[in-house]
Design a protein around this motif. Structure first.
Motif, mmCIF file in Angstrom:
data_model
loop_
_atom_site.group_PDB
_atom_site.id
_atom_site.type_symbol
_atom_site.label_atom_id
_atom_site.label_comp_id
_atom_site.label_asym_id
_atom_site.label_seq_id
_atom_site.Cartn_x
_atom_site.Cartn_y
_atom_site.Cartn_z
ATOM 1 N N ILE A 1 14.598 94.827 134.143
ATOM 2 C CA ILE A 1 13.725 94.917 132.959
ATOM 3 C C ILE A 1 14.065 96.201 132.186
ATOM 4 O O ILE A 1 14.179 96.199 130.960
ATOM 5 C CB ILE A 1 12.225 94.882 133.357
ATOM 6 C CG1 ILE A 1 11.866 93.544 133.998
ATOM 7 C CG2 ILE A 1 11.329 95.135 132.134
ATOM 8 C CD1 ILE A 1 10.495 93.505 134.645
ATOM 9 N N GLY A 2 14.252 97.295 132.931
ATOM 10 C CA GLY A 2 14.608 98.577 132.300
ATOM 11 C C GLY A 2 15.890 98.443 131.489
ATOM 12 O O GLY A 2 15.956 98.890 130.332
ATOM 13 N N THR A 3 16.887 97.802 132.083
ATOM 14 C CA THR A 3 18.169 97.610 131.392
ATOM 15 C C THR A 3 17.968 96.806 130.105
ATOM 16 O O THR A 3 18.562 97.114 129.061
ATOM 17 C CB THR A 3 19.169 96.884 132.334
ATOM 18 O OG1 THR A 3 19.209 97.603 133.561
ATOM 19 C CG2 THR A 3 20.557 96.804 131.736
ATOM 20 N N ALA A 4 17.111 95.800 130.189
ATOM 21 C CA ALA A 4 16.846 94.977 128.996
ATOM 22 C C ALA A 4 16.132 95.798 127.918
ATOM 23 O O ALA A 4 16.432 95.674 126.718
ATOM 24 C CB ALA A 4 16.004 93.763 129.383
ATOM 25 N N PRO B 1 9.195 104.977 137.246
ATOM 26 C CA PRO B 1 10.421 105.788 137.153
ATOM 27 C C PRO B 1 11.693 104.946 137.022
ATOM 28 O O PRO B 1 12.613 105.345 136.307
ATOM 29 C CB PRO B 1 10.441 106.572 138.474
ATOM 30 C CG PRO B 1 9.066 106.503 139.016
ATOM 31 C CD PRO B 1 8.429 105.269 138.477
ATOM 32 N N ILE B 2 11.732 103.782 137.687
ATOM 33 C CA ILE B 2 12.930 102.922 137.567
ATOM 34 C C ILE B 2 13.049 102.420 136.129
ATOM 35 O O ILE B 2 14.142 102.410 135.538
ATOM 36 C CB ILE B 2 12.869 101.725 138.566
ATOM 37 C CG1 ILE B 2 12.951 102.220 140.011
ATOM 38 C CG2 ILE B 2 13.994 100.723 138.292
ATOM 39 C CD1 ILE B 2 12.822 101.144 141.074
ATOM 40 N N LEU B 3 11.929 102.017 135.551
ATOM 41 C CA LEU B 3 11.955 101.523 134.161
ATOM 42 C C LEU B 3 12.469 102.615 133.224
ATOM 43 O O LEU B 3 13.293 102.356 132.340
ATOM 44 C CB LEU B 3 10.552 101.068 133.737
ATOM 45 C CG LEU B 3 10.016 99.786 134.392
ATOM 46 C CD1 LEU B 3 8.522 99.629 134.110
ATOM 47 C CD2 LEU B 3 10.780 98.559 133.892
ATOM 48 N N GLU B 4 11.972 103.836 133.441
ATOM 49 C CA GLU B 4 12.405 104.959 132.573
ATOM 50 C C GLU B 4 13.896 105.224 132.750
ATOM 51 O O GLU B 4 14.632 105.387 131.772
ATOM 52 C CB GLU B 4 11.602 106.230 132.899
ATOM 53 C CG GLU B 4 10.177 106.169 132.366
ATOM 54 C CD GLU B 4 9.438 107.500 132.438
ATOM 55 O OE1 GLU B 4 9.756 108.309 133.330
ATOM 56 O OE2 GLU B 4 8.531 107.720 131.599
ATOM 57 N N LYS B 5 14.333 105.212 134.022
ATOM 58 C CA LYS B 5 15.748 105.526 134.311
ATOM 59 C C LYS B 5 16.678 104.489 133.660
ATOM 60 O O LYS B 5 17.655 104.849 133.010
ATOM 61 C CB LYS B 5 15.947 105.542 135.833
ATOM 62 C CG LYS B 5 17.359 105.852 136.264
ATOM 63 C CD LYS B 5 17.470 105.926 137.779
ATOM 64 C CE LYS B 5 18.948 105.925 138.183
ATOM 65 N NZ LYS B 5 19.109 105.664 139.602
ATOM 66 N N TYR B 6 16.355 103.224 133.838
ATOM 67 C CA TYR B 6 17.289 102.183 133.365
ATOM 68 C C TYR B 6 17.168 101.900 131.865
ATOM 69 O O TYR B 6 18.080 101.358 131.259
ATOM 70 C CB TYR B 6 17.122 100.894 134.194
ATOM 71 C CG TYR B 6 17.810 101.024 135.525
ATOM 72 C CD1 TYR B 6 19.087 100.513 135.722
ATOM 73 C CD2 TYR B 6 17.210 101.712 136.582
ATOM 74 C CE1 TYR B 6 19.742 100.681 136.939
ATOM 75 C CE2 TYR B 6 17.849 101.874 137.802
ATOM 76 C CZ TYR B 6 19.119 101.356 137.971
ATOM 77 O OH TYR B 6 19.771 101.518 139.164
ATOM 78 N N SER B 7 16.014 102.248 131.275
ATOM 79 C CA SER B 7 15.877 101.997 129.834
ATOM 80 C C SER B 7 16.260 103.226 129.018
ATOM 81 O O SER B 7 16.560 103.120 127.819
ATOM 82 C CB SER B 7 14.428 101.610 129.503
ATOM 83 O OG SER B 7 13.575 102.706 129.754
#
Ligand code: NAD
Length: 450
Positions: free
Chosen positions: A105-108, A135-141
């Motif tokens: 989701i973060g990447t998207a 934190p994962i969402l922030e990192k990947y987005s």
């Protein structure tokens, strides 16, 4: 509003279909291509009352479709709901599916400019949404929570077997969120459920509400089973009568002005049986125990709830043992393989350890379940076990019948065997039969003196 539902297991497909029925546009995402294909062909990937018709209707009217492309689904929606599995890995909650979906989701989100809300619907231990998912969402987005996107927690309380009804007419909606903007967006999604009690809170509290609810219900079951096991050892005492008396307490079962009783649904959890199963209670209680220990607590009560439950299916074996010292070449019918009626879910079903032990001891099994036959085959195989097509067939030529699941159609078993000259021993794991209807009857919580 368009919502992307990540994961089309029990929770994802029911929630997605019901939200579509309420007018929301839903994209159901799953990495399992077969599930996605089935859904788009109007076939529900799970057995659940009323789901197939509702799914078909919403696929046809284009309120719902399924896709394997998570990125596209996220970019095209305003809210993404995470409904992936959170199994117990033997020591603690396994968050790998949660982590992976948050990464995706973060990447998207990297490619999306508009504000987006991510909601965790999966059951997760307190802190997971804020301290793992966010934190994962922030990192990947590469974006900031609270500015570019919101993160919320909305636990699901549906019960398998009546999941559609539970989702369409909820008793409560719990909404956690990192800020008011997130909560308001989730409230907008649920405005179609007007009249339902809604509690808004922070994510950790929302997570804890779900665990507390399941722990309470599981505790009631293990409590009832512990009392049943004491009754078994007490001459002339039957747990059924004991619990009937307990259920008349007006604090549990209030008397209405009409003199009728309310008979609340939770009284079903205060009945004796051969244990709870399913994909939620066992793993959720174990996950809460492990979480508590990480916090330095020793949750003795919850540990006992699990311990009692793990032993309870073997009470059925003990009852069989009273009549047969050896199970070698014994022909045993098992009625019910699913962990509860009206579902094909066999996860943690008490039928599994019972069947496995009987097979190990040399018995032949005839198993019958109106919905869970195929699922059970995957676990129990075909050696020395025959999966009957009908209840009538199952009962033919067996020495003993063990009733494990409370399917409605087992209620009138006596009609099918009362004419048989040599009646099998009946072991009632759910105390749903009338003990006086059978020549040889044993039941959980029925004293040996009777
Ligand atoms: P499930 O295992 O039946 O389904 C999970 C689905 O998610 C699978 O179809 C899997 O392929 C898919 N998935 C996993 N990772 C994915 C990814 N990265 N992208 C897309 N799809 C992915 O699980 P379930 O029984 O529906 O439970 C889901 C959650 O809801 C769990 O946390 C569970 O504890 C909770 N819950 C379940 C129930 C219930 O009755 N089953 C009730 C309330 C809450």
């Amino acid at each position: 509003m368009r919502v992307s539902m990540i994961g089309t297991g029990y929770v994802g497909i029911v929630s997605g279909t019901c939200l579509a029925e309420k007018g929301i546009y839903i994209t159901c995402v799953d990495k399992d291509k077969e599930k996605v294909k089935k859904i788009n062909n109007c076939i529900s990937p799970i057995f659940e009352n009323g789901l197939n018709d509702l799914l078909k209707k919403n696929i046809i009217n284009k309120h719902l479709f399924a896709d394997t492309n998570l990125k596209k689904a996220v970019i095209e929606s305003e809210i993404s709901i995470i409904a992936v599995g959170t199994p117990f890995d033997g020591e603690k909650i396994d968050l790998s599916q949660i982590r992976k979906s948050a990464e995706e989701i973060g990447t998207a989100l990297k490619e999306k400019n508009a504000y987006h809300v991510i909601v965790v619907k999966s059951t997760v231990t307190p802190g997971t949404t804020d301290e793992v998912v966010l934190p994962i969402l922030e990192k990947y987005s590469g974006k900031k929570a609270g500015i570019d996107f919101g993160v919320g927690m909305n636990p699901e309380f549906l019960r398998e077997g009546c999941a559609v009804n539970d989702f369409m007419s909820p008793d409560r909606i719990i909404i956690g969120g990192i800020d008011n903007k997130t909560i308001n967006k989730i409230l907008e999604l649920y405005k179609v459920f007007s009249g339902t009690d809604i509690l808004t809170t922070n994510n950790k509290t929302a997570e804890m509400i779900k665990y507390t609810t399941n722990s309470l219900l599981a505790t009631l079951i293990s409590f009832s089973n512990e009392i049943a096991n004491i009754c078994t050892k007490t001459q002339n005492v039957d747990i059924k009568e004991v619990m009937s008396g307990v259920h008349l307490d007006k604090r549990l079962n209030p008397i209405l002005p009409s003199n009728n009783r309310v008979n609340p649904d939770f009284l079903k959890y205060l009945e004796a049986g051969c244990g709870f199963g399913g994909s939620c209670f066992p793993k959720d209680i174990k996950a809460l125990i492990s979480y508590s220990e990480e916090q330095g607590e020793n949750p003795k009560l919850l540990k006992s709830v699990i311990e009692i439950n793990q032993k309870q299916p073997y009470k059925l074996i003990q009852l069989l043992n009273k009549h047969y010292k050896s199970f070698k070449n014994l022909h045993v019918a098992i009625l019910g393989l699913a962990f509860k009626p009206d579902t094909d879910d066999i996860r943690e079903s008490p039928a599994i350890p019972v069947a496995k032990l009987l097979l190990k001891e040399g018995a032949y099994i005839k198993a019958y379940d109106p919905a869970a036959k195929e699922e059970a085959k995957k676990i129990l195989g075909n050696d020395n076990i025959e999966y009957s097509e009908s209840l009538e067939d199952t009962l033919l030529g067996v020495d003993a019948v063990i009733l494990v699941t409370r399917w409605d159609k087992f209620k009138n078993l006596n009609r099918l065997i009362s004419n048989e000259k040599c009646q099998p021993l009946i072991i009632d794991g759910r105390r749903m039969l009338n003990k006086n209807d059978y020549k040889k009857y044993e039941g959980i919580g029925l004293s040996h003196g009777k």
